[in-house]
Design a protein around this motif. Structure first.
Motif, PDB file in Angstrom:
ATOM      1  N   ALA A  32       6.764  56.064  57.625  1.00 28.03           N
ATOM      2  CA  ALA A  32       6.017  56.684  56.534  1.00 28.03           C
ATOM      3  C   ALA A  32       4.580  56.955  56.947  1.00 28.03           C
ATOM      4  N   VAL A  33       3.990  56.004  57.646  1.00 30.89           N
ATOM      5  CA  VAL A  33       2.606  56.161  58.109  1.00 30.89           C
ATOM      6  C   VAL A  33       2.506  57.319  59.096  1.00 30.89           C
ATOM      7  N   ALA A  34       3.486  57.425  59.994  1.00 30.51           N
ATOM      8  CA  ALA A  34       3.480  58.499  60.992  1.00 30.51           C
ATOM      9  C   ALA A  34       3.632  59.868  60.328  1.00 30.51           C
ATOM     10  N   VAL A  35       4.585  59.972  59.397  1.00 33.46           N
ATOM     11  CA  VAL A  35       4.796  61.234  58.687  1.00 33.46           C
ATOM     12  C   VAL A  35       3.544  61.611  57.898  1.00 33.46           C
ATOM     13  N   SER A  36       2.956  60.634  57.244  1.00 34.34           N
ATOM     14  CA  SER A  36       1.767  60.885  56.427  1.00 34.34           C
ATOM     15  C   SER A  36       0.588  61.338  57.279  1.00 34.34           C
ATOM     16  N   ALA A  37       0.474  60.768  58.486  1.00 33.93           N
ATOM     17  CA  ALA A  37      -0.589  61.182  59.403  1.00 33.93           C
ATOM     18  C   ALA A  37      -0.411  62.644  59.789  1.00 33.93           C
ATOM     19  N   GLY A  38       0.838  63.051  59.976  1.00 36.46           N
ATOM     20  CA  GLY A  38       1.111  64.457  60.268  1.00 36.46           C
ATOM     21  C   GLY A  38       0.749  65.364  59.107  1.00 36.46           C
ATOM     22  N   LEU A  39       1.040  64.894  57.899  1.00 37.23           N
ATOM     23  CA  LEU A  39       0.736  65.694  56.702  1.00 37.23           C
ATOM     24  C   LEU A  39      -0.761  65.924  56.533  1.00 37.23           C
ATOM     25  N   ARG A  40      -1.540  64.985  56.949  1.00 38.98           N
ATOM     26  CA  ARG A  40      -2.994  65.078  56.766  1.00 38.98           C
ATOM     27  C   ARG A  40      -3.578  66.274  57.506  1.00 38.98           C
ATOM     28  N   VAL A  41      -2.962  66.653  58.627  1.00 44.92           N
ATOM     29  CA  VAL A  41      -3.522  67.739  59.440  1.00 44.92           C
ATOM     30  C   VAL A  41      -2.636  68.980  59.475  1.00 44.92           C
ATOM     31  N   ASN A  42      -1.419  68.879  58.919  1.00 40.12           N
ATOM     32  CA  ASN A  42      -0.505  70.012  58.979  1.00 40.12           C
ATOM     33  C   ASN A  42      -0.941  71.113  58.020  1.00 40.12           C
ATOM     34  N   GLY A  43      -0.839  72.364  58.479  1.00 42.14           N
ATOM     35  CA  GLY A  43      -1.281  73.483  57.649  1.00 42.14           C
ATOM     36  C   GLY A  43      -0.205  74.481  57.301  1.00 42.14           C
ATOM     37  N   THR A  44       1.083  74.139  57.539  1.00 46.85           N
ATOM     38  CA  THR A  44       2.150  75.106  57.260  1.00 46.85           C
ATOM     39  C   THR A  44       3.296  74.545  56.418  1.00 46.85           C
ATOM     40  N   LEU A  45       3.562  73.235  56.522  1.00 39.70           N
ATOM     41  CA  LEU A  45       4.729  72.646  55.865  1.00 39.70           C
ATOM     42  C   LEU A  45       4.608  72.710  54.346  1.00 39.70           C
ATOM     43  N   LYS A  46       5.625  73.313  53.704  1.00 39.17           N
ATOM     44  CA  LYS A  46       5.597  73.479  52.254  1.00 39.17           C
ATOM     45  C   LYS A  46       6.592  72.579  51.527  1.00 39.17           C
ATOM     46  N   ILE A  47       7.725  72.298  52.163  1.00 35.32           N
ATOM     47  CA  ILE A  47       8.768  71.488  51.525  1.00 35.32           C
ATOM     48  C   ILE A  47       9.134  70.340  52.455  1.00 35.32           C
ATOM     49  N   LEU A  48       9.032  69.121  51.951  1.00 34.46           N
ATOM     50  CA  LEU A  48       9.317  67.923  52.753  1.00 34.46           C
ATOM     51  C   LEU A  48      10.276  67.018  51.997  1.00 34.46           C
ATOM     52  N   ASP A  49      11.438  66.766  52.583  1.00 34.11           N
ATOM     53  CA  ASP A  49      12.458  65.902  51.983  1.00 34.11           C
ATOM     54  C   ASP A  49      12.485  64.571  52.732  1.00 34.11           C
ATOM     55  N   LEU A  50      12.019  63.527  52.065  1.00 33.65           N
ATOM     56  CA  LEU A  50      11.995  62.180  52.639  1.00 33.65           C
ATOM     57  C   LEU A  50      12.896  61.228  51.855  1.00 33.65           C
ATOM     58  N   SER A  51      13.831  61.776  51.117  1.00 34.23           N
ATOM     59  CA  SER A  51      14.675  60.957  50.249  1.00 34.23           C
ATOM     60  C   SER A  51      15.595  60.040  51.062  1.00 34.23           C
ATOM     61  N   TRP A  52      16.015  58.950  50.418  1.00 30.94           N
ATOM     62  CA  TRP A  52      16.963  57.993  50.986  1.00 30.94           C
ATOM     63  C   TRP A  52      16.445  57.384  52.285  1.00 30.94           C
ATOM     64  N   ASN A  53      15.184  56.991  52.282  1.00 31.88           N
ATOM     65  CA  ASN A  53      14.610  56.199  53.365  1.00 31.88           C
ATOM     66  C   ASN A  53      14.156  54.874  52.764  1.00 31.88           C
ATOM     67  N   GLY A  54      13.213  54.217  53.377  1.00 32.89           N
ATOM     68  CA  GLY A  54      12.755  52.933  52.859  1.00 32.89           C
ATOM     69  C   GLY A  54      11.251  52.822  52.922  1.00 32.89           C
ATOM     70  N   PHE A  55      10.555  53.855  52.441  1.00 34.48           N
ATOM     71  CA  PHE A  55       9.098  53.902  52.570  1.00 34.48           C
ATOM     72  C   PHE A  55       8.411  52.739  51.862  1.00 34.48           C
ATOM     73  N   GLY A  56       8.922  52.351  50.710  1.00 32.76           N
ATOM     74  CA  GLY A  56       8.316  51.257  49.959  1.00 32.76           C
ATOM     75  C   GLY A  56       6.913  51.589  49.484  1.00 32.76           C
ATOM     76  N   ASN A  57       6.233  50.581  48.984  1.00 35.52           N
ATOM     77  CA  ASN A  57       4.899  50.793  48.405  1.00 35.52           C
ATOM     78  C   ASN A  57       3.851  51.161  49.447  1.00 35.52           C
ATOM     79  N   GLU A  58       3.956  50.585  50.639  1.00 33.93           N
ATOM     80  CA  GLU A  58       2.986  50.912  51.690  1.00 33.93           C
ATOM     81  C   GLU A  58       3.157  52.359  52.140  1.00 33.93           C
ATOM     82  N   GLY A  59       4.396  52.820  52.156  1.00 37.23           N
ATOM     83  CA  GLY A  59       4.646  54.226  52.484  1.00 37.23           C
ATOM     84  C   GLY A  59       4.078  55.141  51.416  1.00 37.23           C
ATOM     85  N   ALA A  60       4.194  54.717  50.153  1.00 34.14           N
ATOM     86  CA  ALA A  60       3.626  55.500  49.046  1.00 34.14           C
ATOM     87  C   ALA A  60       2.109  55.575  49.161  1.00 34.14           C
TER      88      ALA A  60
END
Length: 263
Positions: free
Chosen positions: A26-54
């Motif tokens: 979750a932390v890695a994906v979120s780090a990518g989101l912080r700088v990504n400028g094209t991604l519009k739809i992201l499906d992260l369902s059915w993982n285990g992000f938990g509260n820290e991932g949120a």
């Protein structure tokens, strides 16, 4: 290793569901989101992000201004995690669809989510899906207040506590109410849709349609009726109300008897 999506310059849709991603993922994906400028739809369902991932996602949403749809259904996110995610929702000005069903949220978490939209005048949120959450009257009152400022917003929840044993409230068919209104004024359904069509494409984005219906003072429909209407008009969930088929319909002809009686 670079964060997923950090160097992406073309990808607009990414499905990482069912990948057993936990906090580090979750932390890695979120780090990518912080700088990504094209991604519009992201499906992260059915993982285990938990509260820290949120928490990590909330921080990413504070700076990401491109993502339109985020699916974090079934990720072990409870009320604490929802509160952390809301820190991002309070400032994000682009996310439109948030799917959070099948997380262990209660009505308190649902209220946090709605409150975050209320706090954010820039919010463009159109849909929040918390379809497993049982809400209460306080939530409904808050939702009514929030929708006054965000008329395009639709929240899908599981039910209302305390009302389950009661007989469901009978609502009139929204399409019939509209048709009756038009018949009384001798107006066409085609013209009704055209009045909401800003660019004349005969395709109205669902959010704009919902907002226009909420603003109608002549045809009073509640949120449930408008949701039912949208489901009928956009059954395939394309995100638009396509009324182009009405252009092909010919005006109803008068019965022969009526034509003969006219002087």
């Amino acid at each position: 290793m670079d964060a997923p999506g950090a160097n992406n310059e073309t990808l607009e849709f990414l499905n990482l569901s069912w990948n057993h991603l936990r906090m580090k993922g979750a932390v890695a994906v979120s780090a990518g989101l912080r700088v990504n400028g094209t991604l519009k739809i992201l499906d992260l369902s059915w993982n285990g992000f938990g509260n820290e991932g949120a928490l990590a996602l909330g921080e990413a949403l504070k700076v990401n201004n491109v993502l339109v749809q985020l699916d974090i259904s079934t990720n072990h996110i409870n009320n604490e995690g929802a509160e952390k995610l809301c820190k991002g929702l309070e400032v994000n000005g682009n996310l439109r669809i948030l799917k959070m069903s099948n997380n262990p949220l209660t009505v308190e978490g649902a209220i946090l989510l709605i409150t975050s939209i209320r706090k954010n005048p820039k919010s463009r949120m159109e849909e929040i899906n918390i379809s497993n959450v049982l809400v209460n009257e306080n939530f409904l009152n808050l939702l009514d207040a929030v929708c006054q400022g965000h008329r395009e917003l639709d929240v899908i929840y599981g039910g209302v506590g305390g009302y389950i044993s009661k007989k469901p409230e009978q609502r009139s068919d929204p399409m019939k109410l509209i048709q009756n209104y038009l018949n009384e004024r001798k107006l066409r359904l085609l013209d009704f849709f055209r009045s909401m069509d800003k660019d004349g494409s005969m395709k109205i984005p669902v959010a704009e349609f919902r907002k226009a219906m909420m603003q109608q003072s002549s045809i009073l429909l509640d949120r449930a009726q408008i949701r039912e209407l949208v489901q009928k008009l956009d059954g395939n969930r394309t995100g638009v109300v396509d009324y182009s088929y009405l252009k092909e319909q010919k005006p109803a002809q008068k019965p022969k008897e009526e034509e003969e009686e006219e002087p």
